[in-house]
Design an enzyme around this catalytic site. Sequence first.
Site, PDB file in Angstrom:
ATOM      1  N   SER A 281       0.841  -1.203   0.000  1.00 21.93           N
ATOM      2  CA  SER A 281       0.000   0.000   0.000  1.00 21.93           C
ATOM      3  C   SER A 281       0.877   1.253   0.000  1.00 21.93           C
ATOM      4  O   SER A 281       2.060   1.187   0.340  1.00 21.93           O
ATOM      5  CB  SER A 281      -0.865  -0.009   1.268  1.00 21.93           C
ATOM      6  OG  SER A 281      -1.377   1.277   1.547  1.00 21.93           O
TER       7      SER A 281
ATOM      8  N   TYR B   9      -3.581  -0.022   9.964  1.00 24.09           N
ATOM      9  CA  TYR B   9      -3.396  -0.402   8.552  1.00 24.09           C
ATOM     10  C   TYR B   9      -1.973  -0.080   8.103  1.00 24.09           C
ATOM     11  O   TYR B   9      -1.299  -0.912   7.480  1.00 24.09           O
ATOM     12  CB  TYR B   9      -4.419   0.367   7.713  1.00 24.09           C
ATOM     13  CG  TYR B   9      -4.459   0.024   6.250  1.00 24.09           C
ATOM     14  CD1 TYR B   9      -3.823   0.829   5.315  1.00 24.09           C
ATOM     15  CD2 TYR B   9      -5.171  -1.080   5.796  1.00 24.09           C
ATOM     16  CE1 TYR B   9      -3.884   0.534   3.957  1.00 24.09           C
ATOM     17  CE2 TYR B   9      -5.238  -1.380   4.441  1.00 24.09           C
ATOM     18  CZ  TYR B   9      -4.595  -0.557   3.533  1.00 24.09           C
ATOM     19  OH  TYR B   9      -4.648  -0.855   2.184  1.00 24.09           O
TER      20      TYR B   9
HETATM   21  P1  NAP Z   1     -11.955  -4.785  -0.663  1.00 25.35           P
HETATM   22  O1  NAP Z   1     -12.754  -4.254  -1.789  1.00 25.35           O
HETATM   23  O2  NAP Z   1     -12.332  -4.456   0.737  1.00 25.35           O
HETATM   24  O3  NAP Z   1     -11.828  -6.400  -0.807  1.00 25.35           O
HETATM   25  C1  NAP Z   1     -11.082  -7.093   0.165  1.00 25.35           C
HETATM   26  C2  NAP Z   1     -11.375  -8.559  -0.018  1.00 25.35           C
HETATM   27  O4  NAP Z   1     -10.692  -9.299   1.007  1.00 25.35           O
HETATM   28  C3  NAP Z   1     -12.865  -8.857   0.118  1.00 25.35           C
HETATM   29  O5  NAP Z   1     -13.247  -9.860  -0.798  1.00 25.35           O
HETATM   30  C4  NAP Z   1     -12.928  -9.373   1.543  1.00 25.35           C
HETATM   31  O6  NAP Z   1     -14.022 -10.208   1.788  1.00 25.35           O
HETATM   32  C5  NAP Z   1     -11.651 -10.163   1.626  1.00 25.35           C
HETATM   33  N1  NAP Z   1     -11.303 -10.465   3.023  1.00 25.35           N
HETATM   34  C6  NAP Z   1     -11.278  -9.614   4.068  1.00 25.35           C
HETATM   35  N2  NAP Z   1     -10.934 -10.269   5.187  1.00 25.35           N
HETATM   36  C7  NAP Z   1     -10.741 -11.568   4.831  1.00 25.35           C
HETATM   37  C8  NAP Z   1     -10.371 -12.748   5.544  1.00 25.35           C
HETATM   38  N3  NAP Z   1     -10.140 -12.730   6.867  1.00 25.35           N
HETATM   39  N4  NAP Z   1     -10.279 -13.908   4.867  1.00 25.35           N
HETATM   40  C9  NAP Z   1     -10.540 -13.951   3.533  1.00 25.35           C
HETATM   41  N5  NAP Z   1     -10.890 -12.867   2.785  1.00 25.35           N
HETATM   42  C10 NAP Z   1     -10.991 -11.699   3.448  1.00 25.35           C
HETATM   43  O7  NAP Z   1     -10.448  -4.314  -0.833  1.00 25.35           O
HETATM   44  P2  NAP Z   1      -9.628  -3.867  -2.127  1.00 25.35           P
HETATM   45  O8  NAP Z   1      -9.699  -2.395  -2.262  1.00 25.35           O
HETATM   46  O9  NAP Z   1      -9.978  -4.757  -3.272  1.00 25.35           O
HETATM   47  O10 NAP Z   1      -8.175  -4.202  -1.587  1.00 25.35           O
HETATM   48  C11 NAP Z   1      -7.592  -5.476  -1.770  1.00 25.35           C
HETATM   49  C12 NAP Z   1      -6.194  -5.391  -1.172  1.00 25.35           C
HETATM   50  O11 NAP Z   1      -5.513  -4.254  -1.720  1.00 25.35           O
HETATM   51  C13 NAP Z   1      -6.199  -5.179   0.334  1.00 25.35           C
HETATM   52  O12 NAP Z   1      -5.097  -5.858   0.903  1.00 25.35           O
HETATM   53  C14 NAP Z   1      -5.992  -3.663   0.467  1.00 25.35           C
HETATM   54  O13 NAP Z   1      -5.393  -3.334   1.713  1.00 25.35           O
HETATM   55  C15 NAP Z   1      -5.066  -3.406  -0.662  1.00 25.35           C
HETATM   56  N6  NAP Z   1      -5.013  -2.038  -1.158  1.00 25.35           N
HETATM   57  C16 NAP Z   1      -6.156  -1.409  -1.574  1.00 25.35           C
HETATM   58  C17 NAP Z   1      -6.035  -0.125  -2.104  1.00 25.35           C
HETATM   59  C18 NAP Z   1      -7.218   0.656  -2.583  1.00 25.35           C
HETATM   60  O14 NAP Z   1      -7.058   1.880  -2.800  1.00 25.35           O
HETATM   61  N7  NAP Z   1      -8.382   0.053  -2.764  1.00 25.35           N
HETATM   62  C19 NAP Z   1      -4.795   0.469  -2.235  1.00 25.35           C
HETATM   63  C20 NAP Z   1      -3.670  -0.210  -1.760  1.00 25.35           C
HETATM   64  C21 NAP Z   1      -3.799  -1.479  -1.246  1.00 25.35           C
HETATM   65  P3  NAP Z   1     -15.284  -9.547   2.557  1.00 25.35           P
HETATM   66  O15 NAP Z   1     -16.070  -8.830   1.516  1.00 25.35           O
HETATM   67  O16 NAP Z   1     -16.021 -10.701   3.161  1.00 25.35           O
HETATM   68  O17 NAP Z   1     -14.734  -8.606   3.622  1.00 25.35           O
HETATM   69  C1  GCO Z   2      -6.929   5.261   3.145  1.00 25.82           C
HETATM   70  C2  GCO Z   2      -7.041   4.342   1.957  1.00 25.82           C
HETATM   71  C3  GCO Z   2      -5.680   3.805   1.616  1.00 25.82           C
HETATM   72  C4  GCO Z   2      -5.808   2.850   0.439  1.00 25.82           C
HETATM   73  C5  GCO Z   2      -4.485   2.310   0.037  1.00 25.82           C
HETATM   74  C6  GCO Z   2      -3.558   3.365  -0.442  1.00 25.82           C
HETATM   75  O1  GCO Z   2      -7.831   5.244   3.989  1.00 25.82           O
HETATM   76  O2  GCO Z   2      -5.924   5.995   3.174  1.00 25.82           O
HETATM   77  O3  GCO Z   2      -7.940   3.287   2.223  1.00 25.82           O
HETATM   78  O4  GCO Z   2      -5.131   3.155   2.703  1.00 25.82           O
HETATM   79  O5  GCO Z   2      -6.610   1.774   0.776  1.00 25.82           O
HETATM   80  O6  GCO Z   2      -3.922   1.515   1.016  1.00 25.82           O
HETATM   81  O7  GCO Z   2      -2.447   2.719  -1.042  1.00 25.82           O
END
Ligand code: NAP
Ligand code: GCO
Length: 262
Positions: free
Chosen positions: A142, A155
């Site tokens: 992230s 986080y």
């Molecule tokens: P999201 O839309 O919240 O999806 C997360 C997924 O993980 C959901 O399917 C969730 O299932 C599943 N999950 C959560 N807890 C779990 C567990 N204990 N066991 C199995 N599955 C579980 O998140 P996203 O935005 O796609 O993010 C995916 C990854 O990228 C995460 O690691 C997040 O931190 C990272 N990330 C996101 C962003 C961003 O801007 N979106 C940026 C950087 C990094 P449920 O629906 O049941 O909770």
């Molecule tokens: C926040 C956002 C970020 C993104 C991502 C950025 O609240 O700042 O959720 O944490 O999820 O991790 O890279």
Amino acid sequence: MFRLDGKIALVTGASYGIGFAIAKGLAEAGATIVFNDIKQELVDKGLAAYDEIGIKAHGYVCDVTDENAVADLIAKIEKEVGVVDILVNNAGIIKRIPMHEMSADEFRQVIDVDLNAPFIMSKAVIPAMIKKGGGKIINICSMMSEFGRETVSAYASAKGGLKMLTRNIASEYGAYNIQCNGIGPGYIATPQTAPLREVQPDGSKHPFDSFILAKTPAARWGNPEDLAGPAVFLASSASDFVNGHILYVDGGILAYIGKQPK
Ligand code: NAP
Ligand code: GCO
């Protein structure tokens, strides 16, 4: 060198969002897709979504924080599909709470999913990867692996730790031809960030939305699909000499001080 034909890829938490987009990209490069989610209804939703785009995925219910359940999951996958060649630790949660108001339990819950689970998942697949002569582990880090900000102490701690877990797996298992790298997405439009993009009652942008656009040279939020190509690269033989690297896919955020006010 970017093909994944004959490879089995396990993407955690991949019913939708970033995990789904990465799994779609890996499938388009030839990989067999296996994914898990925490609830059967989500796994079913995911299977239908993969089917809709012509991907015959294998879906399993598993809470990635439960070490016994993960051991059973890997054994089941190895029996029903085959040995995992590529693991993408994608499943993650966030809690946006001012640190002085966050309970230790809430802090622990985020650490459990975002840091302990990638340890548990990686530990479960490494022995078979060693036996097979190698493998790929990709941890979804992230911006918060590098930056802090208000309300995301748990986080950022988890994602900072995940950066170092990535480097340590690379260090400890590189000799077995296992490459462990990270992808550091910028701000991506998924359910996880939906609260930060909510249109205000007066129809204006959420202040955080405007903030991120000013901090991103690309002047846009990322899409989950922006992460598919980097994932294919790190899952393929094209990256066999890349190890312990965090590949930031952020539209330039890390390079940019921010748009100067007019
Ligand atoms: P999201 O839309 O919240 O999806 C997360 C997924 O993980 C959901 O399917 C969730 O299932 C599943 N999950 C959560 N807890 C779990 C567990 N204990 N066991 C199995 N599955 C579980 O998140 P996203 O935005 O796609 O993010 C995916 C990854 O990228 C995460 O690691 C997040 O931190 C990272 N990330 C996101 C962003 C961003 O801007 N979106 C940026 C950087 C990094 P449920 O629906 O049941 O909770
Ligand atoms: C926040 C956002 C970020 C993104 C991502 C950025 O609240 O700042 O959720 O944490 O999820 O991790 O890279």
